[in-house]
Design a protein around this motif. Sequence first.
Motif, PDB file in Angstrom:
ATOM      1  N   HIS A  70       0.828  -1.202   0.000  1.00 57.86           N
ATOM      2  CA  HIS A  70       0.000   0.000   0.000  1.00 57.86           C
ATOM      3  C   HIS A  70       0.866   1.256   0.000  1.00 57.86           C
ATOM      4  O   HIS A  70       0.669   2.167  -0.815  1.00 57.86           O
ATOM      5  CB  HIS A  70      -0.916   0.012   1.228  1.00 57.86           C
ATOM      6  CG  HIS A  70      -1.969  -1.045   1.222  1.00 57.86           C
ATOM      7  ND1 HIS A  70      -3.021  -1.040   0.330  1.00 57.86           N
ATOM      8  CD2 HIS A  70      -2.130  -2.140   2.004  1.00 57.86           C
ATOM      9  CE1 HIS A  70      -3.790  -2.093   0.549  1.00 57.86           C
ATOM     10  NE2 HIS A  70      -3.277  -2.778   1.570  1.00 57.86           N
ATOM     11  N   SER A  71       1.816   1.309   0.905  1.00 56.59           N
ATOM     12  CA  SER A  71       2.690   2.486   0.973  1.00 56.59           C
ATOM     13  C   SER A  71       3.603   2.556  -0.243  1.00 56.59           C
ATOM     14  O   SER A  71       3.830   3.645  -0.798  1.00 56.59           O
ATOM     15  CB  SER A  71       3.517   2.463   2.255  1.00 56.59           C
ATOM     16  OG  SER A  71       4.273   1.277   2.363  1.00 56.59           O
ATOM     17  N   ALA A  72       4.121   1.407  -0.678  1.00 57.38           N
ATOM     18  CA  ALA A  72       5.032   1.398  -1.827  1.00 57.38           C
ATOM     19  C   ALA A  72       4.355   1.934  -3.081  1.00 57.38           C
ATOM     20  O   ALA A  72       4.946   2.708  -3.850  1.00 57.38           O
ATOM     21  CB  ALA A  72       5.554  -0.023  -2.066  1.00 57.38           C
ATOM     22  N   VAL A  73       3.097   1.545  -3.298  1.00 57.97           N
ATOM     23  CA  VAL A  73       2.350   2.007  -4.469  1.00 57.97           C
ATOM     24  C   VAL A  73       2.095   3.507  -4.395  1.00 57.97           C
ATOM     25  O   VAL A  73       2.259   4.238  -5.381  1.00 57.97           O
ATOM     26  CB  VAL A  73       1.015   1.235  -4.587  1.00 57.97           C
ATOM     27  CG1 VAL A  73       0.076   1.915  -5.576  1.00 57.97           C
ATOM     28  CG2 VAL A  73       1.269  -0.205  -5.009  1.00 57.97           C
ATOM     29  N   CYS A  74       1.704   4.000  -3.218  1.00 55.23           N
ATOM     30  CA  CYS A  74       1.392   5.423  -3.080  1.00 55.23           C
ATOM     31  C   CYS A  74       2.629   6.291  -3.279  1.00 55.23           C
ATOM     32  O   CYS A  74       2.541   7.379  -3.855  1.00 55.23           O
ATOM     33  CB  CYS A  74       0.774   5.687  -1.708  1.00 55.23           C
ATOM     34  SG  CYS A  74      -0.930   5.099  -1.568  1.00 55.23           S
ATOM     35  N   VAL A  75       3.775   5.825  -2.810  1.00 56.35           N
ATOM     36  CA  VAL A  75       5.022   6.573  -3.024  1.00 56.35           C
ATOM     37  C   VAL A  75       5.356   6.610  -4.510  1.00 56.35           C
ATOM     38  O   VAL A  75       5.739   7.657  -5.053  1.00 56.35           O
ATOM     39  CB  VAL A  75       6.183   5.942  -2.223  1.00 56.35           C
ATOM     40  CG1 VAL A  75       7.513   6.621  -2.578  1.00 56.35           C
ATOM     41  CG2 VAL A  75       5.922   6.065  -0.726  1.00 56.35           C
ATOM     42  N   LEU A  76       5.210   5.485  -5.200  1.00 46.66           N
ATOM     43  CA  LEU A  76       5.497   5.424  -6.639  1.00 46.66           C
ATOM     44  C   LEU A  76       4.563   6.346  -7.416  1.00 46.66           C
ATOM     45  O   LEU A  76       5.008   7.105  -8.300  1.00 46.66           O
ATOM     46  CB  LEU A  76       5.351   3.991  -7.130  1.00 46.66           C
ATOM     47  CG  LEU A  76       5.532   3.780  -8.650  1.00 46.66           C
ATOM     48  CD1 LEU A  76       6.935   4.211  -9.089  1.00 46.66           C
ATOM     49  CD2 LEU A  76       5.269   2.321  -9.022  1.00 46.66           C
ATOM     50  N   VAL A  77       3.276   6.306  -7.097  1.00 47.20           N
ATOM     51  CA  VAL A  77       2.308   7.166  -7.788  1.00 47.20           C
ATOM     52  C   VAL A  77       2.643   8.634  -7.545  1.00 47.20           C
ATOM     53  O   VAL A  77       2.573   9.463  -8.470  1.00 47.20           O
ATOM     54  CB  VAL A  77       0.874   6.848  -7.331  1.00 47.20           C
ATOM     55  CG1 VAL A  77      -0.111   7.900  -7.850  1.00 47.20           C
ATOM     56  CG2 VAL A  77       0.458   5.465  -7.803  1.00 47.20           C
ATOM     57  N   GLN A  78       3.028   8.970  -6.323  1.00 49.55           N
ATOM     58  CA  GLN A  78       3.381  10.360  -6.024  1.00 49.55           C
ATOM     59  C   GLN A  78       4.574  10.816  -6.843  1.00 49.55           C
ATOM     60  O   GLN A  78       4.587  11.925  -7.388  1.00 49.55           O
ATOM     61  CB  GLN A  78       3.694  10.513  -4.532  1.00 49.55           C
ATOM     62  CG  GLN A  78       3.937  11.951  -4.104  1.00 49.55           C
ATOM     63  CD  GLN A  78       2.713  12.815  -4.328  1.00 49.55           C
ATOM     64  OE1 GLN A  78       1.643  12.547  -3.787  1.00 49.55           O
ATOM     65  NE2 GLN A  78       2.841  13.839  -5.145  1.00 49.55           N
ATOM     66  N   PHE A  79       5.595   9.972  -6.946  1.00 45.67           N
ATOM     67  CA  PHE A  79       6.768  10.305  -7.757  1.00 45.67           C
ATOM     68  C   PHE A  79       6.378  10.533  -9.214  1.00 45.67           C
ATOM     69  O   PHE A  79       6.821  11.504  -9.841  1.00 45.67           O
ATOM     70  CB  PHE A  79       7.811   9.190  -7.662  1.00 45.67           C
ATOM     71  CG  PHE A  79       8.901   9.300  -8.692  1.00 45.67           C
ATOM     72  CD1 PHE A  79       9.923  10.239  -8.544  1.00 45.67           C
ATOM     73  CD2 PHE A  79       8.896   8.498  -9.822  1.00 45.67           C
ATOM     74  CE1 PHE A  79      10.921  10.358  -9.505  1.00 45.67           C
ATOM     75  CE2 PHE A  79       9.893   8.600 -10.779  1.00 45.67           C
ATOM     76  CZ  PHE A  79      10.902   9.541 -10.625  1.00 45.67           C
ATOM     77  N   LEU A  80       5.533   9.654  -9.768  1.00 44.29           N
ATOM     78  CA  LEU A  80       5.117   9.787 -11.163  1.00 44.29           C
ATOM     79  C   LEU A  80       4.333  11.077 -11.383  1.00 44.29           C
ATOM     80  O   LEU A  80       4.468  11.725 -12.433  1.00 44.29           O
ATOM     81  CB  LEU A  80       4.287   8.576 -11.578  1.00 44.29           C
ATOM     82  CG  LEU A  80       5.046   7.245 -11.654  1.00 44.29           C
ATOM     83  CD1 LEU A  80       4.086   6.093 -11.944  1.00 44.29           C
ATOM     84  CD2 LEU A  80       6.149   7.314 -12.709  1.00 44.29           C
ATOM     85  N   MET A  81       3.531  11.466 -10.406  1.00 43.53           N
ATOM     86  CA  MET A  81       2.807  12.736 -10.517  1.00 43.53           C
ATOM     87  C   MET A  81       3.771  13.914 -10.617  1.00 43.53           C
ATOM     88  O   MET A  81       3.602  14.806 -11.457  1.00 43.53           O
ATOM     89  CB  MET A  81       1.881  12.920  -9.313  1.00 43.53           C
ATOM     90  CG  MET A  81       0.649  12.048  -9.308  1.00 43.53           C
ATOM     91  SD  MET A  81      -0.370  12.391  -7.849  1.00 43.53           S
ATOM     92  CE  MET A  81      -1.658  11.180  -8.039  1.00 43.53           C
ATOM     93  N   LEU A  82       4.768  13.924  -9.749  1.00 39.28           N
ATOM     94  CA  LEU A  82       5.740  15.020  -9.779  1.00 39.28           C
ATOM     95  C   LEU A  82       6.494  15.031 -11.099  1.00 39.28           C
ATOM     96  O   LEU A  82       6.723  16.096 -11.694  1.00 39.28           O
ATOM     97  CB  LEU A  82       6.740  14.877  -8.616  1.00 39.28           C
ATOM     98  CG  LEU A  82       6.180  14.898  -7.191  1.00 39.28           C
ATOM     99  CD1 LEU A  82       7.320  14.814  -6.182  1.00 39.28           C
ATOM    100  CD2 LEU A  82       5.351  16.146  -6.934  1.00 39.28           C
ATOM    101  N   ARG A  83       6.899  13.865 -11.547  1.00 36.22           N
ATOM    102  CA  ARG A  83       7.717  13.757 -12.765  1.00 36.22           C
ATOM    103  C   ARG A  83       6.914  14.093 -14.017  1.00 36.22           C
ATOM    104  O   ARG A  83       7.427  14.784 -14.920  1.00 36.22           O
ATOM    105  CB  ARG A  83       8.276  12.341 -12.862  1.00 36.22           C
ATOM    106  CG  ARG A  83       9.109  12.053 -14.101  1.00 36.22           C
ATOM    107  CD  ARG A  83      10.424  12.808 -14.085  1.00 36.22           C
ATOM    108  NE  ARG A  83      11.335  12.272 -13.074  1.00 36.22           N
ATOM    109  CZ  ARG A  83      12.568  12.713 -12.885  1.00 36.22           C
ATOM    110  NH1 ARG A  83      13.018  13.712 -13.627  1.00 36.22           N
ATOM    111  NH2 ARG A  83      13.337  12.196 -11.952  1.00 36.22           N
ATOM    112  N   LEU A  84       5.674  13.640 -14.105  1.00 30.75           N
ATOM    113  CA  LEU A  84       4.910  13.767 -15.341  1.00 30.75           C
ATOM    114  C   LEU A  84       4.041  15.017 -15.412  1.00 30.75           C
ATOM    115  O   LEU A  84       3.805  15.556 -16.494  1.00 30.75           O
ATOM    116  CB  LEU A  84       4.028  12.527 -15.536  1.00 30.75           C
ATOM    117  CG  LEU A  84       4.774  11.187 -15.626  1.00 30.75           C
ATOM    118  CD1 LEU A  84       3.786  10.039 -15.727  1.00 30.75           C
ATOM    119  CD2 LEU A  84       5.745  11.173 -16.809  1.00 30.75           C
TER     120      LEU A  84
END
Length: 465
Positions: A70-84
Amino acid sequence: MAAPLLKSLAESLGSPEPAVRLIFSLLIGYPFALVYRKFFFYQSATVIHLFHALSGLALAAFNFGSQIYHSAVCVLVQFLMLRLMGRTVTTVLSSFIFQMVYLLAGYYCTATEEYDIKWTMPHCVLTLKLIGLSLDFYDGGQEPVSSFRAQQKNAVLSSVPSLLEVYGFSYFYGGFLVGPQFTLHSYKKLVAGELTDCHGKPPNSAIPAMKRFSLGFLCLVIYAVFSPYYQDSYYLTDEFEAHPLWYRLVFILLWAKVSLYKYVTCWLIAEGVCILAGLGYNGIVDGKPQWNACANMKMWLFETTPLFEGTIASFNINTNEWASRNVFKRLRFLGNKMVSHMLTLLFLTIWHGLHSGYVMCFSMEFLIVMVEKQTLTLVRDSPLLSKLANSAFYPLIYVVQQFIHWLFMGYSLVPFCLLTYDKWLKVYRSVYFSGHIFFIVALFSIPYLRKVLVPKRERSPLKQD
């Protein structure tokens, strides 16, 4: 091997196994911090991020098993939001909506009628971290940065963080499980070796860290000794209702003092880990290094203040500062501090969970603080009350004020801990809604008291901060 030992230890202590795992995990942070100081302080940023990410993931797996995804997915999604998405309002709104919806869905799917230690506990801490990350990244693209408030200016991000950097920040062992909140900007300074009182060397923070650990351990002992006598479940027994009203009220007061020590224990122990690693470093003042950057408790204020606002200011400090910086102050465009305060409390209510007890707790907090501010203004403006407050009778006034303070602090805490409507309503009925009656009567009485106790030339409309 570890599981049977922890189970046996939990049974011998009379505590739930998840609670023992949590305390054990907080204590493991100290060896992790020592390993970081000894072997990783001089390593590259990549190696340090990797160490922090893996150590935090290990703690998450130890406590919650496969649910760490759960936490791993949310961190990844947050990074992709910042990057994209870049530094846009869309990024901020998307981050806020995704992280809060994910957290609330977690609350909904795992909810019980008890307060359970499950993956949503550290996830609520992570949610604020990731929402704050998107806001700090957005601020880094705004001009002019010089116009920002000091807190905001010290948190802005000048570039997109790497994926490993975001994972290291999110899973840092000193703050992943119970906080404290800190910014990626502060974490980057830690990794760069800047958070130290010895340039280029690990900080001399062992003694300050042990002081906070010792204080936390003392609070743990107090809680372990007295909590069996002040169980939440006792409120729902016939025995509690059979006691006279004065006993029920005193029980609420003492129960609140004891119950809060479980939170205080966790925050102090976690703060000690942050100090030992260096994250608690807060510069030099009068030639002395300060280690309060991650302080979540002001213990002296917490134990001595007779004011509700004093307790709020001394308790869960970093979360309150996060809410002030990222919610309250960003609502200043509304032009009304009371509305901003109400919306901030509404956000904190929803962030804590979906139970009605949170709504009741924070609505009582709002009412109490509003009455307290008006009362302090009345005492300040009234010559008679000011003279009385500064007289030889003040020690007696202080004792009475402390009794009222902790009685109704406990009164507000009852729904926060009992969670569901049927439970906290049962307790409130048993004490005849005394807290609501006391503060509602006070709220409507203060304007009339002002007419009697304040000279006309001193009167002014009450301001709501």
